[in-house]
Design an enzyme around this catalytic site. Structure first.
Site, mmCIF file in Angstrom:
data_model
loop_
_atom_site.group_PDB
_atom_site.id
_atom_site.type_symbol
_atom_site.label_atom_id
_atom_site.label_comp_id
_atom_site.label_asym_id
_atom_site.label_seq_id
_atom_site.Cartn_x
_atom_site.Cartn_y
_atom_site.Cartn_z
ATOM 1 N N LYS A 17 0.806 -1.085 0.021
ATOM 2 C CA LYS A 17 0.087 -0.177 0.003
ATOM 3 C C LYS A 17 0.926 1.233 -0.156
ATOM 4 O O LYS A 17 0.737 2.235 -0.689
ATOM 5 C CB LYS A 17 -0.809 0.082 1.189
ATOM 6 C CG LYS A 17 -1.755 1.237 1.545
ATOM 7 C CD LYS A 17 -2.418 1.434 2.938
ATOM 8 C CE LYS A 17 -1.554 1.692 4.130
ATOM 9 N NZ LYS A 17 -1.262 2.975 4.365
ATOM 10 N N ASN A 18 1.707 1.181 0.827
ATOM 11 C CA ASN A 18 2.711 2.465 1.076
ATOM 12 C C ASN A 18 3.690 2.745 -0.048
ATOM 13 O O ASN A 18 4.410 3.507 -0.073
ATOM 14 C CB ASN A 18 3.558 2.368 2.232
ATOM 15 C CG ASN A 18 2.326 2.869 3.510
ATOM 16 O OD1 ASN A 18 1.003 2.967 3.238
ATOM 17 N ND2 ASN A 18 2.653 2.449 4.676
ATOM 18 N N ARG A 89 -4.691 10.471 3.828
ATOM 19 C CA ARG A 89 -3.354 11.406 3.994
ATOM 20 C C ARG A 89 -2.507 11.357 3.098
ATOM 21 O O ARG A 89 -1.841 12.226 2.783
ATOM 22 C CB ARG A 89 -3.327 11.193 5.631
ATOM 23 C CG ARG A 89 -2.326 12.368 6.120
ATOM 24 C CD ARG A 89 -1.756 11.814 7.374
ATOM 25 N NE ARG A 89 -1.028 13.129 7.743
ATOM 26 C CZ ARG A 89 0.250 13.669 7.376
ATOM 27 N NH1 ARG A 89 0.843 12.850 6.567
ATOM 28 N NH2 ARG A 89 0.603 14.724 8.025
ATOM 29 N N ASP A 113 -5.085 13.093 12.314
ATOM 30 C CA ASP A 113 -5.672 11.788 12.136
ATOM 31 C C ASP A 113 -5.372 10.926 13.414
ATOM 32 O O ASP A 113 -5.143 11.584 14.627
ATOM 33 C CB ASP A 113 -4.949 10.969 11.090
ATOM 34 C CG ASP A 113 -3.634 10.671 11.106
ATOM 35 O OD1 ASP A 113 -3.060 10.708 12.384
ATOM 36 O OD2 ASP A 113 -2.800 10.622 10.344
ATOM 37 N N ASP A 301 4.746 0.285 11.719
ATOM 38 C CA ASP A 301 3.615 -0.275 11.420
ATOM 39 C C ASP A 301 3.511 -1.868 12.001
ATOM 40 O O ASP A 301 2.532 -2.405 11.504
ATOM 41 C CB ASP A 301 3.486 -0.397 9.835
ATOM 42 C CG ASP A 301 3.416 1.232 9.263
ATOM 43 O OD1 ASP A 301 2.963 1.959 10.050
ATOM 44 O OD2 ASP A 301 3.728 1.407 8.277
HETATM 45 N N1 EPU Z 1 6.947 14.513 10.050
HETATM 46 C C1 EPU Z 1 7.455 15.603 10.529
HETATM 47 N N2 EPU Z 1 7.317 16.578 9.508
HETATM 48 C C2 EPU Z 1 7.452 16.424 8.125
HETATM 49 C C3 EPU Z 1 7.182 14.936 7.842
HETATM 50 C C4 EPU Z 1 7.033 14.006 9.060
HETATM 51 O O1 EPU Z 1 7.109 16.211 11.810
HETATM 52 O O2 EPU Z 1 7.543 17.089 7.332
HETATM 53 C C5 EPU Z 1 7.081 13.428 11.421
HETATM 54 C C6 EPU Z 1 5.644 13.103 11.509
HETATM 55 O O3 EPU Z 1 4.632 13.658 12.278
HETATM 56 C C7 EPU Z 1 6.082 11.461 12.136
HETATM 57 C C8 EPU Z 1 7.416 11.107 11.662
HETATM 58 O O4 EPU Z 1 7.917 12.291 11.110
HETATM 59 O O5 EPU Z 1 6.122 11.579 13.599
HETATM 60 C C9 EPU Z 1 7.348 9.960 10.582
HETATM 61 O O6 EPU Z 1 6.614 10.549 9.371
HETATM 62 P P1 EPU Z 1 6.927 10.062 7.935
HETATM 63 O O7 EPU Z 1 7.159 11.191 6.965
HETATM 64 O O8 EPU Z 1 8.271 9.251 7.730
HETATM 65 O O9 EPU Z 1 5.866 9.017 7.728
HETATM 66 P P2 EPU Z 1 4.764 9.136 6.659
HETATM 67 O O10 EPU Z 1 5.150 9.564 5.124
HETATM 68 O O11 EPU Z 1 3.636 10.413 7.116
HETATM 69 C C10 EPU Z 1 4.713 6.679 6.151
HETATM 70 C C11 EPU Z 1 3.412 5.508 6.048
HETATM 71 C C12 EPU Z 1 3.163 5.125 7.389
HETATM 72 C C13 EPU Z 1 4.287 4.915 8.293
HETATM 73 C C14 EPU Z 1 5.494 5.775 8.316
HETATM 74 C C15 EPU Z 1 6.779 5.300 8.941
HETATM 75 C C16 EPU Z 1 2.397 6.162 3.958
HETATM 76 C C17 EPU Z 1 1.254 6.454 3.304
HETATM 77 N N3 EPU Z 1 2.394 6.153 5.137
HETATM 78 O O12 EPU Z 1 4.041 7.736 6.678
HETATM 79 O O13 EPU Z 1 2.322 4.190 7.319
HETATM 80 O O14 EPU Z 1 4.209 4.423 9.512
HETATM 81 O O15 EPU Z 1 5.653 6.254 6.789
HETATM 82 O O16 EPU Z 1 7.265 4.118 8.230
HETATM 83 O O17 EPU Z 1 3.496 5.797 3.240
HETATM 84 C C18 EPU Z 1 0.369 2.818 7.810
HETATM 85 O O18 EPU Z 1 0.542 2.163 6.782
HETATM 86 O O19 EPU Z 1 -0.454 2.259 8.565
HETATM 87 C C19 EPU Z 1 1.136 4.094 7.937
HETATM 88 C C20 EPU Z 1 0.612 4.955 8.856
#
Ligand code: EPU
Length: 413
Positions: A17-18, A89, A113, A301
Site C-alpha cells: 500500500k505504502n 492522508r 488523524d 507499522d
Molecule cells: N514528520 C514531521 N514533519 C514532516 C514529515 C514527518 O514532523 O515534514 C514526522 C511525522 O509527524 C511523524 C514522523 O515524522 O511523527 C514520521 O513521518 P514520515 O513522513 O516518515 O511518515 P509518513 O510518510 O507520514 C509513512 C507511511 C506510514 C508509516 C510511516 C513510517 C504512507 C502512506 N504512510 O507515513 O504508514 O507508518 O511512513 O514508516 O506511506 C500505515 O501504513 O499504517 C502508516 C501509517
C-alpha cells in the site's frame, strides 16, 4: 471471530500500500500510459485513482490482474480537494509531482488523524529550498514555482513522505539536488527505481544521501510494486501468536530482518523459501522488547501486532514507539480483552497474561485493527472488532485469507 484456532497454510502477499499510492502519484510525472502491477485491492487505491481522475488522468483498475493503468495528459489540473485528502492522508504525495509538472499546486491540508500530529514542515522546507513559494490559505497548502532548481536539502528526520515529495520534485528540476538523511524504506527504493526506469537520474538509492540530476522529461513505464513487508510481517505474527505454521509467499525476508529476528527470539522457527518465508511455532511465545525506528529499524507499522503478541507471551516486554505518539491508543482496546499493558509517554510495558478473553473492541487505524484481530485469534470466545473498515485499507481480502488458514472469522456489514 472466535479465538483458539491454530493458523496453518499458505498466503500470498501483493504489492505494498505504502508504495503503490506513491507510484501512482509518480505516474503524473510522465505524459502517456503508466502501468503498475501487483496492485493490492484496497480502498486507498480507489481513492488515489479518483484523485488522479480529478487531475485529468484516465485510470483503469483491473482487480483480477491486480494492475492499474494511468494515462496522464499533457496538461493537468493542480488541485487536490479536501473531500479526498481527508479520506486518505497519503493524497499529499501528489504535492511534489504536481509542482514539478504544473509549476503550481493546491493540496488540502490533511489535518489530524488517529495516530498523531504528522507535520509537513520538512516537505515544505525542501520545496522552498528548490525555489518554491509555499503558503497555507483556507485549509490548503498552496505552492508555486515557475522554475524548480536543484538544491541541498537536509532532513531533520528521515521522513518517508518528505523524502518522496522532494525526490519527485527534484527529478524534473533544473540542476542537481542533494538530499541528506533521507528515508531508506523499501518503498522509497521502489519509487526511486521506478523513476530511474522512467528516465530520472538518481544516485545513492537505498542509502541516506540521494543525488538527483534533473532531466527535461520522463517516459511512462510498466512497473511491479514492491511486496508489502507489513502485511507479510503481520502474517508472521499470526503464525507465532496462534502457534501455527504459515508460509508467506511473494515476500522479501530481507525487508523484515529485525521483525523476523524478534520472532525467532520469541521461539519461532523461520526459514526462507523460493519466494518468501515460512514461520512455525510450537510453544508459548517469549516476550520481546521492541524499539520502533526508521528503516532498517523495527517498523512502527508492526508495533501494534507485536504488542498483541507480547500480551500473551511469557514474561514482560518494553515497547518504545518513536514515530507516532498516538499509536499506543489502541492498548485501551487490548485491555478490554484482558491484556496487561501500561503506557508512559513513548513506552509501553506489556506483561504477558495466560489468556485473553473475547470482547467487542474498536479499531482506530489500520495497524491497530490488525493488532486487535491477532489478539482476537487467541482470545477465548468471541471478539468483535468494530471499525474494521480501517483494516480493509491495508489488508486486501484479510477475512478470506484468515478463513483459508483456519481462523473462525466473519465479516459483518
Ligand atoms: N514528520 C514531521 N514533519 C514532516 C514529515 C514527518 O514532523 O515534514 C514526522 C511525522 O509527524 C511523524 C514522523 O515524522 O511523527 C514520521 O513521518 P514520515 O513522513 O516518515 O511518515 P509518513 O510518510 O507520514 C509513512 C507511511 C506510514 C508509516 C510511516 C513510517 C504512507 C502512506 N504512510 O507515513 O504508514 O507508518 O511512513 O514508516 O506511506 C500505515 O501504513 O499504517 C502508516 C501509517
Amino acid at each position: 471471530m472466535t479465538g483458539g484456532s491454530r493458523l496453518v497454510g499458505e498466503v500470498r502477499v501483493t504489492g505494498a500500500k505504502n508504495s503503490v499510492l506513491k507510484l501512482m502519484a509518480a505516474a503524473l510525472l510522465a505524459r502517456g500510459t503508466t502501468t503498475l502491477t501487483e496492485v493490492p485491492d484496497i480502498l486507498d487505491v480507489e481513492i488515489m485513482a479518483e484523485l488522479l481522475r480529478r487531475l485529468g488522468c484516465e485510470v483503469g483498475h483491473d482487480k483480477i490482474e491486480a494492475t492499474v493503468e494511468i494515462t496522464v495528459p499533457e496538461t493537468l489540473e493542480h488541485r487536490a480537494d479536501y473531500d479526498l485528502v481527508r479520506r486518505m492522508r497519503a493524497s499529499i504525495c501528489v504535492l511534489g509531482p504536481l509542482l514539478a509538472r504544473c509549476g503550481q499546486v493546491d493540496v488540502a491540508l490533511p489535518g489530524g488523524d488517529n495516530i498523531g500530529s504528522r507535520g509537513l514542515d520538512m516537505h515544505i522546507d525542501g520545496l522552498e529550498r528548490m525555489g518554491a513559494t509555499v503558503s497555507n490559505e483556507h485549509g490548503y497548502l498552496i505552492a508555486s514555482a515557475p522554475v524548480l532548481h536543484g538544491a541541498s536539502v537536509w532532513l531533520d528526520f528521515p521522513s518517508v513522505g518528505a523524502t518522496e515529495t522532494i525526490v519527485m520534485a527534484a527529478v524534473l528540476a533544473e540542476g542537481v539536488t542533494i538530499i541528506d538523511n533521507v528515508a531508506r524504506e523499501p518503498e522509497i527504493v521502489d519509487i526511486c527505481q521506478m523513476l530511474v526506469e522512467m528516465g530520472a537520474r538518481i544516485e545513492g538509492i537505498g542509502t541516506s544521501t540521494l543525488t538527483i540530476t534533473g532531466v527535461n522529461a520522463l517516459q511512462p513505464v510498466t512497473h511491479r510494486t514492491v511486496s508489502d513487508r507489513i502485511v507479510a510481517g503481520t502474517w508472521a505474527v499470526a503464525a507465532v501468536i496462534t502457534g501455527g505454521d504459515i508460509t508467506v509467499r511473494n515476500a522479501n525476508p530481507e525487508h523484515l530482518r529485525i521483525a523476523l529476528d524478534k520472532l525467532t527470539t520469541a521461539g519461532a522457527e523461520i526459514s526462507t523459501t523460493d519466494d518468501g518465508f515460512r514461520v512455525i511455532m510450537s510453544e508459548r511465545p517469549k516476550s520481546v522488547d521492541i524499539v520502533t525506528l526508521p528503516y532498517p529499524g523495527f517498523p512502527t507499522d508492526l508495533q501494534p501486532q507485536f504488542i498483541a503478541l507480547n500480551s500473551i507471551a511469557e514474561g514482560a516486554a518494553l515497547v518504545t514507539e518513536n514515530l507516532f505518539e498516538a499509536r499506543f491508543r489502541f492498548v485501551q482496546e487490548l485491555a478490554r480483552l484482558g491484556a496487561d499493558v501500561r503506557t508512559d509517554g513513548h513506552h509501553a510495558l506489556v506483561r504477558g497474561v495466560d489468556r485473553l478473553s473475547g470482547a467487542p473492541v474498536e479499531s482506530t487505524d489500520i495497524r491497530a485493527g490488525a493488532g486487535l484481530v491477532l489478539a482476537g485469534l487467541v482470545a477465548e470466545g468471541v471478539t468483535t472488532v468494530y471499525g474494521a473498515s480501517h483494516i480493509d485499507r491495508g489488508y486486501a481480502g484479510f477475512v478470506e485469507q484468515l478463513t483459508a488458514l483456519g481462523a473462525s472469522v466473519q465479516a459483518q456489514g
